[in-house]
Design an enzyme around this catalytic site. Structure first.
Site, PDB file in Angstrom:
ATOM      1  N   LYS A 183       6.705   6.961 -11.020  1.00  0.00           N
ATOM      2  CA  LYS A 183       5.819   6.528 -12.282  1.00  0.00           C
ATOM      3  C   LYS A 183       4.460   7.752 -11.958  1.00  0.00           C
ATOM      4  CE  LYS A 183       2.270   4.512 -14.110  1.00  0.00           C
ATOM      5  NZ  LYS A 183       1.020   5.527 -13.766  1.00  0.00           N
ATOM      6  N   GLY A 240      -2.499   4.392  -3.071  1.00  0.00           N
ATOM      7  CA  GLY A 240      -3.396   3.933  -4.026  1.00  0.00           C
ATOM      8  C   GLY A 240      -4.387   2.964  -3.611  1.00  0.00           C
ATOM      9  N   SER A 241      -4.898   2.272  -4.552  1.00  0.00           N
ATOM     10  CA  SER A 241      -5.825   1.259  -4.429  1.00  0.00           C
ATOM     11  C   SER A 241      -5.220  -0.012  -3.744  1.00  0.00           C
ATOM     12  CB  SER A 241      -6.692   1.080  -5.573  1.00  0.00           C
ATOM     13  OG  SER A 241      -5.870   0.473  -6.540  1.00  0.00           O
ATOM     14  N   ARG A 242      -6.070  -0.861  -3.082  1.00  0.00           N
ATOM     15  CA  ARG A 242      -5.616  -2.099  -2.687  1.00  0.00           C
ATOM     16  C   ARG A 242      -5.080  -3.134  -3.765  1.00  0.00           C
ATOM     17  NH1 ARG A 242      -8.599  -6.031   1.733  1.00  0.00           N
ATOM     18  NH2 ARG A 242      -9.408  -4.355   2.503  1.00  0.00           N
ATOM     19  N   GLY A 244      -4.187  -2.030  -6.861  1.00  0.00           N
ATOM     20  CA  GLY A 244      -2.974  -1.716  -7.399  1.00  0.00           C
ATOM     21  C   GLY A 244      -1.652  -1.981  -6.517  1.00  0.00           C
ATOM     22  N   GLY A 245      -1.754  -1.414  -5.122  1.00  0.00           N
ATOM     23  CA  GLY A 245      -0.775  -2.005  -4.101  1.00  0.00           C
ATOM     24  C   GLY A 245      -0.395  -3.332  -3.953  1.00  0.00           C
ATOM     25  N   GLU A 264       0.655   2.176   0.577  1.00  0.00           N
ATOM     26  CA  GLU A 264      -0.398   2.597   1.509  1.00  0.00           C
ATOM     27  C   GLU A 264      -1.729   2.421   0.875  1.00  0.00           C
ATOM     28  OE1 GLU A 264      -0.335   6.757   2.743  1.00  0.00           O
ATOM     29  OE2 GLU A 264      -2.433   6.459   2.623  1.00  0.00           O
ATOM     30  N   CYS A 301      -7.416   9.157   2.783  1.00  0.00           N
ATOM     31  CA  CYS A 301      -7.129   7.777   3.359  1.00  0.00           C
ATOM     32  C   CYS A 301      -7.380   7.677   4.909  1.00  0.00           C
ATOM     33  CB  CYS A 301      -5.981   6.949   2.834  1.00  0.00           C
ATOM     34  SG  CYS A 301      -4.421   8.024   3.563  1.00  0.00           S
ATOM     35  N   GLU A 392     -13.400   0.127   2.526  1.00  0.00           N
ATOM     36  CA  GLU A 392     -13.499   1.535   2.317  1.00  0.00           C
ATOM     37  C   GLU A 392     -14.133   1.697   1.150  1.00  0.00           C
ATOM     38  OE1 GLU A 392      -9.647   4.689   1.941  1.00  0.00           O
ATOM     39  OE2 GLU A 392      -9.852   3.063   0.525  1.00  0.00           O
TER      40      GLU A 392
HETATM   41  N1  LIG Z   1      -5.423   4.418   0.202  1.00  0.00           N
HETATM   42  C1  LIG Z   1      -5.206   5.724  -0.363  1.00  0.00           C
HETATM   43  O1  LIG Z   1      -4.949   6.522   0.174  1.00  0.00           O
HETATM   44  C2  LIG Z   1      -5.709   6.115  -1.591  1.00  0.00           C
HETATM   45  C3  LIG Z   1      -6.425   4.831  -2.102  1.00  0.00           C
HETATM   46  N2  LIG Z   1      -7.188   5.147  -3.392  1.00  0.00           N
HETATM   47  C4  LIG Z   1      -8.118   4.169  -3.965  1.00  0.00           C
HETATM   48  O2  LIG Z   1      -7.595   4.005  -5.152  1.00  0.00           O
HETATM   49  C5  LIG Z   1      -8.730   4.099  -6.124  1.00  0.00           C
HETATM   50  C6  LIG Z   1      -8.237   4.498  -7.527  1.00  0.00           C
HETATM   51  O3  LIG Z   1      -7.346   5.776  -7.181  1.00  0.00           O
HETATM   52  P1  LIG Z   1      -5.811   5.874  -7.984  1.00  0.00           P
HETATM   53  O4  LIG Z   1      -5.402   6.754  -7.303  1.00  0.00           O
HETATM   54  O5  LIG Z   1      -6.153   5.796  -9.375  1.00  0.00           O
HETATM   55  O6  LIG Z   1      -5.350   4.539  -7.444  1.00  0.00           O
HETATM   56  P2  LIG Z   1      -4.670   3.529  -8.214  1.00  0.00           P
HETATM   57  O7  LIG Z   1      -4.120   2.343  -7.379  1.00  0.00           O
HETATM   58  O8  LIG Z   1      -5.724   2.796  -9.327  1.00  0.00           O
HETATM   59  O9  LIG Z   1      -3.122   3.761  -9.157  1.00  0.00           O
HETATM   60  C7  LIG Z   1      -2.278   4.281  -8.153  1.00  0.00           C
HETATM   61  C8  LIG Z   1      -0.938   4.239  -9.387  1.00  0.00           C
HETATM   62  O10 LIG Z   1      -0.580   2.854  -9.472  1.00  0.00           O
HETATM   63  C9  LIG Z   1      -0.671   2.529 -10.844  1.00  0.00           C
HETATM   64  N3  LIG Z   1      -1.104   0.937 -10.723  1.00  0.00           N
HETATM   65  C10 LIG Z   1      -2.405   0.770 -10.490  1.00  0.00           C
HETATM   66  N4  LIG Z   1      -2.454  -0.569 -10.544  1.00  0.00           N
HETATM   67  C11 LIG Z   1      -1.563  -0.862 -10.869  1.00  0.00           C
HETATM   68  C12 LIG Z   1      -0.889  -2.224 -11.187  1.00  0.00           C
HETATM   69  N5  LIG Z   1      -1.890  -3.297 -11.259  1.00  0.00           N
HETATM   70  N6  LIG Z   1       0.242  -2.556 -11.996  1.00  0.00           N
HETATM   71  C13 LIG Z   1       0.848  -1.440 -12.103  1.00  0.00           C
HETATM   72  N7  LIG Z   1       0.697  -0.147 -11.559  1.00  0.00           N
HETATM   73  C14 LIG Z   1      -0.453   0.073 -11.317  1.00  0.00           C
HETATM   74  C15 LIG Z   1      -1.554   3.668 -11.557  1.00  0.00           C
HETATM   75  O11 LIG Z   1      -1.264   3.622 -13.017  1.00  0.00           O
HETATM   76  C16 LIG Z   1      -1.282   4.775 -10.814  1.00  0.00           C
HETATM   77  O12 LIG Z   1      -0.093   5.308 -11.366  1.00  0.00           O
HETATM   78  C17 LIG Z   1      -9.673   5.072  -5.394  1.00  0.00           C
HETATM   79  O13 LIG Z   1     -11.084   4.912  -5.979  1.00  0.00           O
HETATM   80  C18 LIG Z   1      -9.516   4.729  -3.838  1.00  0.00           C
HETATM   81  O14 LIG Z   1     -10.211   3.508  -3.710  1.00  0.00           O
HETATM   82  C19 LIG Z   1      -6.952   6.451  -4.098  1.00  0.00           C
HETATM   83  C20 LIG Z   1      -5.753   7.209  -3.428  1.00  0.00           C
HETATM   84  C21 LIG Z   1      -5.430   7.413  -2.203  1.00  0.00           C
HETATM   85  O1  LIG Z   2      -3.978  13.525   5.370  1.00  0.00           O
HETATM   86  C1  LIG Z   2      -2.900  13.273   4.890  1.00  0.00           C
HETATM   87  O2  LIG Z   2      -1.993  14.224   5.451  1.00  0.00           O
HETATM   88  C2  LIG Z   2      -2.339  12.049   4.393  1.00  0.00           C
HETATM   89  C3  LIG Z   2      -3.709  11.543   3.926  1.00  0.00           C
HETATM   90  C4  LIG Z   2      -3.488  10.296   3.091  1.00  0.00           C
HETATM   91  O3  LIG Z   2      -2.193   9.883   2.952  1.00  0.00           O
HETATM   92  C5  LIG Z   2      -4.041   9.833   1.925  1.00  0.00           C
HETATM   93  O4  LIG Z   2      -5.199  10.533   1.795  1.00  0.00           O
HETATM   94  O5  LIG Z   2      -3.753   9.284   1.104  1.00  0.00           O
END
Ligand SMILES: NC(=O)C1=CN([C@@H]2O[C@H](COP(=O)(O)OP(=O)(O)OC[C@H]3O[C@@H](n4cnc5c(N)ncnc54)[C@H](O)[C@@H]3O)[C@@H](O)[C@H]2O)C=CC1
Ligand SMILES: O=C(O)CCC(=O)C(=O)O
Length: 525
Positions: A183, A240-242, A244-245, A264, A301, A392
């Site tokens: 996706k 991605g986000s908490r 979403g996960g 993650e 992250c 975070e």
């Molecule tokens: N832990 C980490 O490494 C990261 C955390 N984030 C956090 O996520 C926030 C938003 O960034 P995004 O990258 O857009 O993350 P996101 O979690 O909103 O989206 C990531 C993916 O999951 C899908 N998705 C999200 N919620 C969903 C749901 N309820 N059901 C089905 N699919 C869903 C989205 O369409 C996208 O493809 C950031 O502001 C940050 O706080 C973002 C990137 C990395």
């Molecule tokens: O720094 C890295 O290589 C991984 C970091 C990571 O997983 C993230 O920012 O989502």
């Protein structure tokens, strides 16, 4: 290679009803072309093909699957500068960072190819029959790890190459023998399509069933939800986000057949600054802290969102040096308007918090969607009494917790949620204290680092990029490094079966020449 906006289901380009476009976060401009939103029908078609491809792909000779992974890396290289240019436009990340990420993406694929050939990932274990054992004979038992089945991968916004379409989740799932349905992240659909076409080209060149790989672009939660709910999907990788996960974990656990989700999600990556280190080199550490915090606009992250130290003049010197460095660090370009919006909201909330002091703000950005760095401070009591302070804020924002003594430091650590990383900054005089604190940190994190900074994750055999909830939804594993393959495997034991019906790695002649544990002892081929 041309970006068409199509949905890539196996070897077919499909189109859909509605469309969406990427946005250049640095200019706010919409980018062409329009991308077709994948629909439930596309999910169904991709999962049907993946299920059909699974037995063939799972049972490929190790060398053939390894060569396929290497071929994906070559196809990505062959995309040339078009890939970098498109990724820069869609993510706002600079060229050097994306070139490095492309190298890492290709390196991961090649590393998994070497893991495949080496064979220990199968954990082949043989307990030979003991027909004469009394009082009961022992049967012949042979165990190895096998692929779970088709895997859904959700690409991350902040690593459009290394954690996306052909990133670590995809590489480890394919290495395990699992077809992958991606996706795509809606922030970088063109980058995603280019890489997806590279993977598809490698599938065709290897003569594999087309369903080994599909790419579904889209913006809606319904799309991701339908993919995770599909009965043919057997595991999920997500960064991605908490929110979403957790949504995906819920869908996966409520299926008639629940499946594992390796999500993650979030981490503040505590850094404990010990007294002698603060005294001896507080100013230098303050500068290094800001360099790590603001790298990539803080969109890692692993970035250091929390520092815990003893209050006093040494910590004041660390903070003053960090404030000076922050004042000189230009605002960083963020990945999307939405991520920038969430960052600003998080920083504004901390700035307005009655128990939080603003230590420093970086310069205001000159363009759009730029992160103005922020360092805050709070007492240990204040931090302990409001859980929001430990959440975070994705971007270059961090909070320093001023503790009165080491007992308070321990109390703060004991109250922390699960983390990807935890760091100790110490000098020799601190080592006794460090020995007390490290076990507390290890209990709550996937990686404990000494005298370094958590950003920058080595892709290697020993790496753990995981950690207890909410850093991930399953703290027993990692999404970076070769151990990531284990997420997509399960053990099967064959009892009293003849060689000709056993998987090759279990046969007496050991045709792959892998190391095996026989009757409890490791043996080379
Ligand atoms: N832990 C980490 O490494 C990261 C955390 N984030 C956090 O996520 C926030 C938003 O960034 P995004 O990258 O857009 O993350 P996101 O979690 O909103 O989206 C990531 C993916 O999951 C899908 N998705 C999200 N919620 C969903 C749901 N309820 N059901 C089905 N699919 C869903 C989205 O369409 C996208 O493809 C950031 O502001 C940050 O706080 C973002 C990137 C990395
Ligand atoms: O720094 C890295 O290589 C991984 C970091 C990571 O997983 C993230 O920012 O989502």
């Amino acid at each position: 290679m041309q970006i068409t906006g199509a949905i890539l289901v196996g070897a077919n380009d499909r189109t859909g009803g509605s469309t969406f476009q990427a946005v250049d976060p640095a200019s706010g401009e919409t980018l062409s072309p329009a991308f077709h939103e994948a629909s439930p029908t596309d999910v169904d078609a991709a999962c049907a093909l993946a299920a059909e491809a699974f037995p063939t792909f799972r049972d490929l000779a190790l060398d053939v699957r390894a060569a396929f992974l290497e071929s994906i890396a070559e196809e990505i290289a062959a995309l040339g500068d078009d890939l970098i240019v498109r990724a820069m436009a869609e993510s706002g990340l600079p060229r050097a960072r994306l070139e490095g990420e492309r190298g890492r993406t290709m390196g991961q694929l090649k590393l998994f190819a070497s893991v495949l050939r080496e064979g220990s990932w199968m954990d082949v274990t043989i307990d030979p029959a003991m027909p004469d054992r009394a009082p009961l004979p022992r049967p012949d038992l042979r165990r190895l790890n096998v692929a779970l089945g088709p895997v859904a991968v959700f690409g991350a916004s902040n690593f459009p190459l290394a954690f996306s379409v052909a990133g670590g989740d995809t590489a480890s799932a394919l290495a395990a023998g699992c077809p992958v349905v991606v996706k795509g992240h809606p922030a970088h659909p063109g980058t995603g399509e280019l890489v997806a076409r590279a993977v598809r080209a490698a599938v065709a060149k290897a003569g594999l069933p087309a369903g080994v790989f599909s790419y579904l672009p889209g913006t809606t939660n319904e799309l991701g939800g339908a993919l995770v709910a599909d009965a043919r999907i057997k595991a999920v990788g997500f960064t991605g986000s908490r929110g979403g996960g957790l949504a995906l974990v819920k869908i996966a656990s409520e299926r008639p057949e629940p499946i594992p989700v390796y999500a993650e999600m979030s981490s503040v990556n505590p850094v404990v600054l010990f007294p002698a280190a603060a005294r001896n080199r507080g100013a230098a550490l303050g500068e290094a802290y800001v360099a790590s915090l603001t790298q990539g606009a803080g969109q890692f992250c692993t970035n250091p969102g929390l520092v815990i130290a003893l209050e006093g003049s040494d910590l004041a010197a660390f903070e003053a040096s960090a404030a000076a460095a922050m004042g000189k660090t230009p605002a960083g370009q963020m990945l999307t308007p939405a991520i920038h919006g969430l960052y600003s909201k998080g920083v504004d909330a901390l700035a307005a918090h009655a128990a939080v002091e603003t230590v420093a703000r970086g310069p205001v950005g000159e363009g759009v969607n730029q992160a103005q760095g922020a360092i805050f401070a709070a007492s240990a009591d204040a931090f302990a009494s409001d859980p929001v302070l430990g959440h975070e804020v994705f971007g270059s924002s961090s909070i320093v917790v001023r503790a009165r003594d080491m007992d308070e430091v321990k109390r703060i650590i004991r109250g922390l949620e699960g983390q990807l990383t935890a760091t100790v900054l110490f000098d020799e005089e601190d080592e006794e204290l460090v020995a007390e604190i490290v076990p507390l940190l290890a209990e709550r994190s996937g990686r404990v680092l000494g005298n370094g900074w958590p950003t920058g994750v080595e892709v290697s055999h020993a790496m753990v990029h995981g950690g207890p909830f909410p850093a991930t939804s399953d703290g027993r594993t990692t999404s970076v490094g070769t151990l990531a393959i284990a997420r997509f495997l399960r053990p099967v034991c064959y009892q009293n079966l003849p060689d000709r019906v056993l998987p090759p790695a279990l046969r007496s002649d050991n045709p792959y020449g892998v190391a095996r544990r026989v009757d409890g002892t490791m043996t080379q081929a």
